[in-house]
Design an enzyme around this catalytic site. Structure first.
Site, PDB file in Angstrom:
ATOM      1  N   GLU A 161       0.837  -1.201   0.000  1.00 47.91           N
ATOM      2  CA  GLU A 161       0.000   0.000   0.000  1.00 47.91           C
ATOM      3  C   GLU A 161       0.875   1.256   0.000  1.00 47.91           C
ATOM      4  O   GLU A 161       0.569   2.219  -0.696  1.00 47.91           O
ATOM      5  CB  GLU A 161      -0.942   0.010   1.201  1.00 47.91           C
ATOM      6  CG  GLU A 161      -2.091  -0.954   1.082  1.00 47.91           C
ATOM      7  CD  GLU A 161      -3.067  -0.879   2.239  1.00 47.91           C
ATOM      8  OE1 GLU A 161      -2.980   0.057   3.069  1.00 47.91           O
ATOM      9  OE2 GLU A 161      -3.945  -1.757   2.317  1.00 47.91           O
ATOM     10  N   ASP A 202      -9.289   0.301  -0.554  1.00 48.11           N
ATOM     11  CA  ASP A 202      -7.937   0.823  -0.342  1.00 48.11           C
ATOM     12  C   ASP A 202      -7.703   2.191  -0.982  1.00 48.11           C
ATOM     13  O   ASP A 202      -7.208   3.100  -0.332  1.00 48.11           O
ATOM     14  CB  ASP A 202      -6.879  -0.168  -0.859  1.00 48.11           C
ATOM     15  CG  ASP A 202      -6.741  -1.392   0.028  1.00 48.11           C
ATOM     16  OD1 ASP A 202      -7.101  -1.322   1.225  1.00 48.11           O
ATOM     17  OD2 ASP A 202      -6.273  -2.431  -0.477  1.00 48.11           O
ATOM     18  N   LYS A 245      -4.155  -6.547  -2.864  1.00 46.80           N
ATOM     19  CA  LYS A 245      -4.246  -7.864  -2.211  1.00 46.80           C
ATOM     20  C   LYS A 245      -3.168  -8.788  -2.745  1.00 46.80           C
ATOM     21  O   LYS A 245      -2.822  -8.732  -3.916  1.00 46.80           O
ATOM     22  CB  LYS A 245      -5.599  -8.533  -2.536  1.00 46.80           C
ATOM     23  CG  LYS A 245      -6.750  -8.039  -1.727  1.00 46.80           C
ATOM     24  CD  LYS A 245      -6.765  -8.674  -0.360  1.00 46.80           C
ATOM     25  CE  LYS A 245      -7.936  -8.238   0.455  1.00 46.80           C
ATOM     26  NZ  LYS A 245      -7.608  -7.433   1.590  1.00 46.80           N
TER      27      LYS A 245
END
Length: 144
Positions: free
Chosen positions: A29, A68, A88
């Site tokens: 991320e 996200d 993911k």
């Protein structure tokens, strides 16, 4: 690299939401955040600011899915295009293989898969209603 923490954007004007409270929950991320922040074609972005309701097959109840990333980019032809991105591992983005032996781990994988499917279906419908696109990014997309 830390696996979780607070991200401080280089270009806070591009961030939609409270840029002083951006949290990453994985190094992947954080990598996406850096790319979004630095990429000149990204007009605006946010992290976990868009909430999509979904019904979980695990308990039959409604939950809130904090996707996200929201991303708005300028395309080659100068138009704006919006996306919701979920980051993911590929393992969690593919259906678990049927096992001969039913273990706790296998049950957890199946439940996680079914909940993710419900989230992603709801996110796809949410995007379709707005003319956006939903994408799942795995290590392959991130070059890892």
């Amino acid at each position: 690299m830390r696996y979780s923490g607070t991200y401080t954007p280089i270009n806070p004007q591009k961030y939609k939401g409270n840029y002083k409270n951006i949290t990453y929950r994985s190094s992947w991320e954080k990598k996406v955040m850096l790319w979004l922040d630095k990429n000149s074609n990204v007009v605006s972005w946010s992290s976990e600011e868009i909430i999509v309701p979904y019904k979980s097959p695990a308990d039959g109840k409604w939950h809130r899915y904090f996707v996200d990333f929201y991303v708005q980019v300028k395309t080659v032809d100068g138009k704006l295009k919006s996306f919701l991105w979920e980051v993911k591992p590929k393992k969690q983005a593919t259906e678990p293989q049927v096992k001969k032996r039913i273990t706790k781990q296998y049950i957890n994988e199946v439940v996680t898969w079914s909940v993710n499917q419900a989230k992603w279906k709801a996110a796809t419908e949410f995007c379709n209603d707005r003319g956006w696109e939903f994408k799942i990014l795995t290590e392959e997309h991130l070059g890892l």
